[in-house]
Design a protein around this motif. Structure first.
Motif, PDB file in Angstrom:
ATOM      1  N   SER A 119       0.858  -1.081   0.408  1.00 48.86           N
ATOM      2  CA  SER A 119       0.354   0.860   0.047  1.00 48.86           C
ATOM      3  C   SER A 119       0.660   0.997   0.344  1.00 48.86           C
ATOM      4  CB  SER A 119      -1.187   0.011   1.652  1.00 48.86           C
ATOM      5  OG  SER A 119      -0.575  -0.111   1.800  1.00 48.86           O
ATOM      6  N   ALA A 120       2.077   1.132   0.451  1.00 45.93           N
ATOM      7  CA  ALA A 120       3.155   2.297  -0.191  1.00 45.93           C
ATOM      8  C   ALA A 120       3.314   2.415  -0.885  1.00 45.93           C
ATOM      9  CB  ALA A 120       4.167   2.398   0.895  1.00 45.93           C
ATOM     10  N   GLY A 121       3.383   1.235  -1.566  1.00 48.60           N
ATOM     11  CA  GLY A 121       3.951   1.548  -3.565  1.00 48.60           C
ATOM     12  C   GLY A 121       5.102   0.918  -3.797  1.00 48.60           C
ATOM     13  N   ALA A 122       5.210   0.096  -2.639  1.00 40.04           N
ATOM     14  CA  ALA A 122       6.687  -0.778  -2.421  1.00 40.04           C
ATOM     15  C   ALA A 122       6.325  -1.628  -3.312  1.00 40.04           C
ATOM     16  CB  ALA A 122       7.576  -0.832  -0.867  1.00 40.04           C
ATOM     17  N   ALA A 123       7.381  -2.350  -4.130  1.00 35.42           N
ATOM     18  CA  ALA A 123       7.605  -3.444  -4.698  1.00 35.42           C
ATOM     19  C   ALA A 123       8.363  -4.353  -4.085  1.00 35.42           C
ATOM     20  CB  ALA A 123       8.497  -3.192  -6.172  1.00 35.42           C
ATOM     21  N   HIS A 124       7.894  -5.621  -3.793  1.00 31.63           N
ATOM     22  CA  HIS A 124       8.179  -7.068  -3.184  1.00 31.63           C
ATOM     23  C   HIS A 124       9.831  -7.525  -3.579  1.00 31.63           C
ATOM     24  CE1 HIS A 124       6.483 -11.168  -2.148  1.00 31.63           C
ATOM     25  NE2 HIS A 124       6.735 -10.876  -1.489  1.00 31.63           N
ATOM     26  N   PRO A 125      10.483  -6.703  -2.357  1.00 31.63           N
ATOM     27  CA  PRO A 125      12.010  -6.934  -2.612  1.00 31.63           C
ATOM     28  C   PRO A 125      12.249  -8.453  -2.759  1.00 31.63           C
ATOM     29  CG  PRO A 125      11.522  -7.209   0.010  1.00 31.63           C
ATOM     30  CD  PRO A 125      10.159  -6.968  -1.082  1.00 31.63           C
ATOM     31  N   CYS A 126      13.929  -8.003  -3.572  1.00 30.98           N
ATOM     32  CA  CYS A 126      14.290  -9.773  -3.848  1.00 30.98           C
ATOM     33  C   CYS A 126      15.958  -9.627  -2.506  1.00 30.98           C
ATOM     34  CB  CYS A 126      15.076 -10.208  -4.543  1.00 30.98           C
ATOM     35  SG  CYS A 126      15.426 -11.342  -5.612  1.00 30.98           S
ATOM     36  N   PRO A 127      15.934 -10.154  -1.079  1.00 31.24           N
ATOM     37  CA  PRO A 127      15.348 -11.312  -1.009  1.00 31.24           C
ATOM     38  C   PRO A 127      13.943 -11.079  -0.702  1.00 31.24           C
ATOM     39  CG  PRO A 127      17.091 -10.973   0.462  1.00 31.24           C
ATOM     40  CD  PRO A 127      17.202 -10.256  -0.682  1.00 31.24           C
ATOM     41  N   ASN A 128      13.383 -11.541   0.206  1.00 31.41           N
ATOM     42  CA  ASN A 128      11.904 -11.673   1.186  1.00 31.41           C
ATOM     43  C   ASN A 128      11.544 -12.786   2.468  1.00 31.41           C
ATOM     44  OD1 ASN A 128      10.008 -12.559  -0.783  1.00 31.41           O
ATOM     45  ND2 ASN A 128      11.020 -11.635  -2.364  1.00 31.41           N
TER      46      ASN A 128
END
Length: 361
Positions: A119-128
């Motif tokens: 919801s904050a506009g951050a994409a799924h990170p790598c790693p996660n």
């Protein structure tokens, strides 16, 4: 059914004479938007050579289909549906690079905007923490790519089925990407229940588009899916739930006619107290009632091979008593390590079972 990432080294015991009396192999051929076979859509998989887009010099899927069929085994192609990259470590993430010349470009390099977003506009990170970088089904390109890959495999290879894994969101915090928000047309925070239903409908749509594409190529191909072990927590376990936490509704897919088989990932043990936390027998009954009895489709109930031979045999016997159509033993490596083959051959799999008929096909 036996499921696993099946390399040429690992085939010998299972394929020598099919002495285990299994009837199908589920082979992992799309780990993370890449291919364990030559493809014009996606690059060669990292797992084959350690290099993104590196040609291994042979076709593992062609080999597997040919050798499985020669031994009376079905071969189902296992696709990770909504994962773009494995992210077990920073090193793994750094291996997402341009393919060798002549290979398709990886979709995360071509379309980084296809990742799920919070919801904050951050994409799924790598790693996660979710192990994979997930893709948003709200992007039409994500759905279309999966449908094209499934249809391409069904057209070019004599596979008996397409098996979808990770056909879900990684959690409720995702995906607030621009395409999903635009399609929803309202504020997610102002309409939280509708927003959840909408995201669930996008997963439904992804399954249906894949089913329709495969059926258009070859109607006999079976579509199955690995589904969350707990559909809804009816027992007060305070556990994860596929329907509300991952927006996965396999019973809607089955009722609507675009799923043939559900393979619940029920890799637990039978508990001494019925319906105690994660009781395998309780989950078995729930899936059979919902999918077999209510929706008229098949369940191949998941059995964790790592539980050992005694537990596997107990679950097979119990599943037969409760009327489940089949069993999905996960995984090949775990079964090999647990020494299951000779035990199963001498016990619950003394007689080879026919692949269950699907009158609706």
């Amino acid at each position: 059914v036996i499921a696993g990432t099946w390399t040429q080294r690992q085939k010998d015991r299972l394929l020598n004479d099919n002495a285990t009396r299994l009837n199908a192999v589920v082979l992992h051929v799309r780990p993370a938007a890449d291919a364990v076979y030559p493809s014009l859509l996606e690059p060669w998989a990292l797992v084959l050579t350690g290099r993104q887009g590196g040609d291994p010099g042979w076709d593992p899927l062609e080999f597997a289909v040919r050798e499985a069929h020669a031994r009376g085994l079905q071969l189902h192609a296992w696709l990770n549906a909504l994962t773009g990259w494995g992210s077990g470590s920073t090193t793994t993430c750094s291996l997402l690079r341009e393919s060798d010349p002549g290979n398709p470009r990886h979709l995360l390099l071509a379309h980084p905007d296809w990742k799920v977003v919070n919801s904050a506009g951050a994409a799924h990170p790598c790693p996660n923490a979710e192990e994979y970088v997930y893709l948003s089904p709200g992007n039409a390109g994500v759905r279309t790519r999966l449908a094209r890959v499934a249809a391409d495999i069904s057209r070019r290879y004599a596979v008996d089925g397409i098996h979808l894994d990770r056909i879900r969101y990684p959690g409720t915090a995702w995906s607030y990407d621009a395409a999903s928000r635009a399609a929803f047309g309202k504020s997610p925070s102002s309409y939280p229940a509708e927003w959840n239903d909408f995201r669930r409908s996008l997963v439904d749509r992804t399954v249906k588009e894949t089913y329709d594409s495969v059926r258009a190529v070859r109607a006999s191909v079976v579509l199955s899916a690995a589904v969350w072990q707990i559909y809804q927590d009816r027992w007060g376990w305070n556990s994860s739930q596929g329907f509300s936490q991952y927006f996965q509704d396999p019973y809607a897919w089955a009722r609507s006619g675009y799923l043939d088989v559900a393979a619940p990932m029920t890799y637990y043990a039978v508990t001494p107290t019925p319906c105690a936390y994660t009781d395998w027998a309780c989950l078995l009954d729930d899936h059979v009632q919902r999918l077999e009895e209510s929706a008229g489709r098949h369940v191949y109930i998941g059995i964790g091979a790592s539980r050992g031979a005694a537990e596997v045999e107990k679950q097979v016997r119990l599943g037969r008593q409760r009327g489940v159509t089949g069993f999905s033993i996960y995984s090949y490596n775990s079964a090999e390590s647990a020494g299951l083959w000779s035990v199963l051959r001498a016990g619950v799999f003394q007689n080879r079972a026919a692949v269950p008929a699907m009158p609706w096909k």
